[in-house]
Design a protein around this motif. Structure first.
Motif, PDB file in Angstrom:
ATOM      1  N   SER A 135       1.008  -1.399  -0.196  1.00 43.44           N
ATOM      2  CA  SER A 135       0.038  -0.060   0.245  1.00 43.44           C
ATOM      3  C   SER A 135       0.865   0.911  -0.276  1.00 43.44           C
ATOM      4  O   SER A 135       1.921   1.275   0.318  1.00 43.44           O
ATOM      5  CB  SER A 135      -0.775  -0.007   1.391  1.00 43.44           C
ATOM      6  N   GLU A 136       0.011   2.042  -0.455  1.00 44.95           N
ATOM      7  CA  GLU A 136       1.115   3.716  -0.578  1.00 44.95           C
ATOM      8  C   GLU A 136       1.180   3.711   0.599  1.00 44.95           C
ATOM      9  O   GLU A 136       2.342   4.155   1.076  1.00 44.95           O
ATOM     10  CB  GLU A 136       0.233   4.773  -0.940  1.00 44.95           C
ATOM     11  N   ASN A 137       0.709   4.078   2.004  1.00 35.21           N
ATOM     12  CA  ASN A 137       0.398   3.588   3.163  1.00 35.21           C
ATOM     13  C   ASN A 137       1.122   3.435   3.987  1.00 35.21           C
ATOM     14  O   ASN A 137       0.837   2.012   4.847  1.00 35.21           O
ATOM     15  CB  ASN A 137      -0.493   4.681   4.096  1.00 35.21           C
ATOM     16  N   TRP A 138       2.695   2.920   4.209  1.00 35.97           N
ATOM     17  CA  TRP A 138       3.361   2.344   5.320  1.00 35.97           C
ATOM     18  C   TRP A 138       2.864   1.405   6.895  1.00 35.97           C
ATOM     19  O   TRP A 138       2.848   2.792   6.644  1.00 35.97           O
ATOM     20  CB  TRP A 138       4.687   1.886   5.028  1.00 35.97           C
ATOM     21  N   THR A 139       2.146   0.927   7.189  1.00 36.05           N
ATOM     22  CA  THR A 139       2.121   0.752   8.327  1.00 36.05           C
ATOM     23  C   THR A 139       2.891  -1.032   8.505  1.00 36.05           C
ATOM     24  O   THR A 139       3.324  -1.402   7.929  1.00 36.05           O
ATOM     25  CB  THR A 139       0.584   0.868   8.263  1.00 36.05           C
ATOM     26  N   GLU A 140       2.269  -1.020  10.175  1.00 37.10           N
ATOM     27  CA  GLU A 140       2.283  -2.340  10.449  1.00 37.10           C
ATOM     28  C   GLU A 140       2.281  -3.583   9.941  1.00 37.10           C
ATOM     29  O   GLU A 140       2.999  -4.593   9.868  1.00 37.10           O
ATOM     30  CB  GLU A 140       1.791  -2.056  11.914  1.00 37.10           C
ATOM     31  N   LEU A 164      10.921   0.685  11.522  1.00 31.85           N
ATOM     32  CA  LEU A 164      10.283  -0.463  11.466  1.00 31.85           C
ATOM     33  C   LEU A 164      10.797  -0.665  10.318  1.00 31.85           C
ATOM     34  O   LEU A 164      10.779  -2.257   9.761  1.00 31.85           O
ATOM     35  CB  LEU A 164       8.802  -0.891  11.774  1.00 31.85           C
ATOM     36  N   ARG A 165      10.296  -0.009   9.582  1.00 31.24           N
ATOM     37  CA  ARG A 165      10.211  -0.037   7.817  1.00 31.24           C
ATOM     38  C   ARG A 165      11.781  -0.522   7.123  1.00 31.24           C
ATOM     39  O   ARG A 165      11.849  -1.526   6.408  1.00 31.24           O
ATOM     40  CB  ARG A 165       9.896   1.203   6.580  1.00 31.24           C
ATOM     41  N   ARG A 195       4.553  16.824   5.688  1.00 30.41           N
ATOM     42  CA  ARG A 195       5.724  18.804   5.532  1.00 30.41           C
ATOM     43  C   ARG A 195       7.036  18.819   6.561  1.00 30.41           C
ATOM     44  O   ARG A 195       6.904  18.313   8.045  1.00 30.41           O
ATOM     45  CB  ARG A 195       4.828  19.634   5.967  1.00 30.41           C
ATOM     46  N   ALA A 196       7.830  19.104   6.487  1.00 24.60           N
ATOM     47  CA  ALA A 196       9.494  19.292   7.568  1.00 24.60           C
ATOM     48  C   ALA A 196       9.175  18.148   7.861  1.00 24.60           C
ATOM     49  O   ALA A 196      10.118  17.518   8.505  1.00 24.60           O
ATOM     50  CB  ALA A 196       8.467  19.775   8.422  1.00 24.60           C
ATOM     51  N   GLU A 197       8.757  16.698   6.846  1.00 22.61           N
ATOM     52  CA  GLU A 197       9.420  15.027   7.856  1.00 22.61           C
ATOM     53  C   GLU A 197       9.233  14.889   9.650  1.00 22.61           C
ATOM     54  O   GLU A 197       9.446  14.002  10.013  1.00 22.61           O
ATOM     55  CB  GLU A 197      10.714  14.664   7.429  1.00 22.61           C
ATOM     56  N   ALA A 198       7.469  15.752   9.668  1.00 22.84           N
ATOM     57  CA  ALA A 198       7.811  15.849  11.068  1.00 22.84           C
ATOM     58  C   ALA A 198       6.474  14.672  11.187  1.00 22.84           C
ATOM     59  O   ALA A 198       6.762  14.211  13.108  1.00 22.84           O
ATOM     60  CB  ALA A 198       6.796  17.426  12.094  1.00 22.84           C
ATOM     61  N   ARG A 199       5.572  14.580  10.690  1.00 24.49           N
ATOM     62  CA  ARG A 199       5.104  13.292  10.897  1.00 24.49           C
ATOM     63  C   ARG A 199       4.333  13.049   9.389  1.00 24.49           C
ATOM     64  O   ARG A 199       4.636  13.101   8.298  1.00 24.49           O
ATOM     65  CB  ARG A 199       3.058  13.888  11.391  1.00 24.49           C
ATOM     66  N   GLY A 200       3.226  11.584   9.829  1.00 19.03           N
ATOM     67  CA  GLY A 200       3.026  11.026   8.388  1.00 19.03           C
ATOM     68  C   GLY A 200       3.700   9.570   8.021  1.00 19.03           C
ATOM     69  O   GLY A 200       4.231   8.547   9.504  1.00 19.03           O
ATOM     70  N   TYR A 201       3.563   8.990   7.591  1.00 20.23           N
ATOM     71  CA  TYR A 201       4.354   6.822   6.982  1.00 20.23           C
ATOM     72  C   TYR A 201       5.331   6.714   6.686  1.00 20.23           C
ATOM     73  O   TYR A 201       6.208   8.490   5.843  1.00 20.23           O
ATOM     74  CB  TYR A 201       3.623   6.739   6.326  1.00 20.23           C
ATOM     75  N   PRO A 202       6.098   6.089   6.785  1.00 23.99           N
ATOM     76  CA  PRO A 202       7.797   6.276   6.395  1.00 23.99           C
ATOM     77  C   PRO A 202       8.083   6.272   4.873  1.00 23.99           C
ATOM     78  O   PRO A 202       7.635   5.546   3.772  1.00 23.99           O
ATOM     79  CB  PRO A 202       8.310   5.212   6.997  1.00 23.99           C
ATOM     80  N   ARG A 203       8.867   6.722   4.363  1.00 28.35           N
ATOM     81  CA  ARG A 203       9.334   6.870   3.107  1.00 28.35           C
ATOM     82  C   ARG A 203      11.035   7.268   2.802  1.00 28.35           C
ATOM     83  O   ARG A 203      11.409   7.008   4.424  1.00 28.35           O
ATOM     84  CB  ARG A 203       8.869   7.593   2.109  1.00 28.35           C
ATOM     85  N   LEU A 204      11.108   7.155   2.345  1.00 31.37           N
ATOM     86  CA  LEU A 204      13.462   7.644   2.025  1.00 31.37           C
ATOM     87  C   LEU A 204      12.935   9.118   1.766  1.00 31.37           C
ATOM     88  O   LEU A 204      12.315   9.666   1.751  1.00 31.37           O
ATOM     89  CB  LEU A 204      13.322   7.135   0.672  1.00 31.37           C
TER      90      LEU A 204
END
Length: 300
Positions: free
Chosen positions: A2-7, A242-243, A261-270
């Motif tokens: 999925s686009e949003n990586w979760t547990e 975890l990713r 924004r600013a890598e403060a919150r959200g789902y993990p990405r490179l």
């Protein structure tokens, strides 16, 4: 995927052994919990054993507690020696524990507390455990850095322990920059050796954890009031780690953080780290200095 990586994206970890530092609370706890729930044998390496046991009792799975005080090289050596007896292999070493914005203090070995704990303690632990990691197919060393690594544009070798002047934020930034430089240099050494383990880094964004307990008093109230808007829960903050630890697509020397924004919150990405973190000459110098300060040399 999925686009949003979760547990839910974590593959089965059955048969894998994971050592997680600072695992009794916050990001470390959520990392240990998720790995255990997906079948891993998890060692929660913590400074306070009683708190570690209480945390372990809340996790369903194969979880044990190992005493580890990263501000003491004697404790690091003792923990590594015990792990050699109790575990013949380590698949995942998650260098998660850390301190932030502390007053000017030193470790038991005389190092500035943030640099000594966040970088030198994990450097020594990794070096002492690497012989258990090297033979394991798919093994990983994941070190948790921070967007705070951008606070410091360089490693201050002329005053590495902040003896002439001290900045809480500057010392924290240097320790987190060192985490990234350690990861990149370790990966280069692993790749040159032709071994299968990889070294990866991650950061949690702005997670609402106990890490900020040393923030100056005048900032605590406004930060507490704004926390719901500016931060994310520890379970979300643990996702980049975890990713990095489990994603089948992950490559050595990659860096994962939140996608907001600013890598403060959200789902993990490179994500990208600062240009300073990629200075190979400084990486090598930091490695050499770290070996000298800790007395730990790596088998790579």
């Amino acid at each position: 995927m999925s686009e949003n990586w979760t547990e839910r994206n974590i593959p089965s970890q059955r048969g894998r052994v994971a050592v997680v530092t600072g695992a009794n609370t916050g990001l470390g706890y959520e990392t240990a919990r998720a790995l255990a729930e997906h079948g891993a044998t998890v060692v929660m390496a913590v400074r306070d054993v009683e708190k570690g046991k209480q945390a372990a009792n809340r996790i369903a799975g194969d979880v044990t507690v190992q005493e580890l005080d990263l501000s003491s090289l004697d404790s690091v050596r003792a923990a590594a020696a015990t792990l050699h007896v109790t575990h013949p292999r380590i698949d995942l070493l998650i260098n998660n524990a850390g301190v932030m914005y502390t007053p000017k203090l030193t470790t038991r070995d005389g190092f500035e507390l943030q640099f000594g704990t966040n970088h030198l303690g994990h450097f020594a632990l990794t070096g002492l455990l690497l012989d258990l990691i090297l033979p394991v197919p798919g093994a990983r060393v994941v070190t948790v850095s921070s967007t705070g690594h951008r606070i410091q544009a360089a490693i201050h070798f002329d005053d590495l322990q902040w003896e002439r002047s001290y900045s809480r934020a500057g010392a924290y930034g240097q320790s987190k920059l060192a985490n990234l430089m350690f990861t990149y240099e370790l990966q280069r050494r692993l790749a040159a050796r032709g071994t299968t383990p990889i070294a990866v880094a991650a950061h949690p964004g702005t997670a609402n954890t106990e890490l900020a307990r040393n923030t100056p008093a005048w900032l605590r109230l406004p930060l507490g009031l704004l926390a719901p808007l500016l931060t994310q829960p520890p379970a979300m903050g643990a996702l980049p780690t975890l990713r990095a630890a489990t994603g089948p697509e992950v490559l050595g020397a990659q860096y994962y953080g939140p996608d907001g924004r600013a890598e403060a919150r959200g789902y993990p990405r490179l994500v990208a780290s600062s240009p300073a973190s990629h200075d190979t000459d400084v990486q090598r110098r930091l490695w050499s200095v770290s070996e000298t300060l800790t007395g730990v040399t790596f088998p790579v």
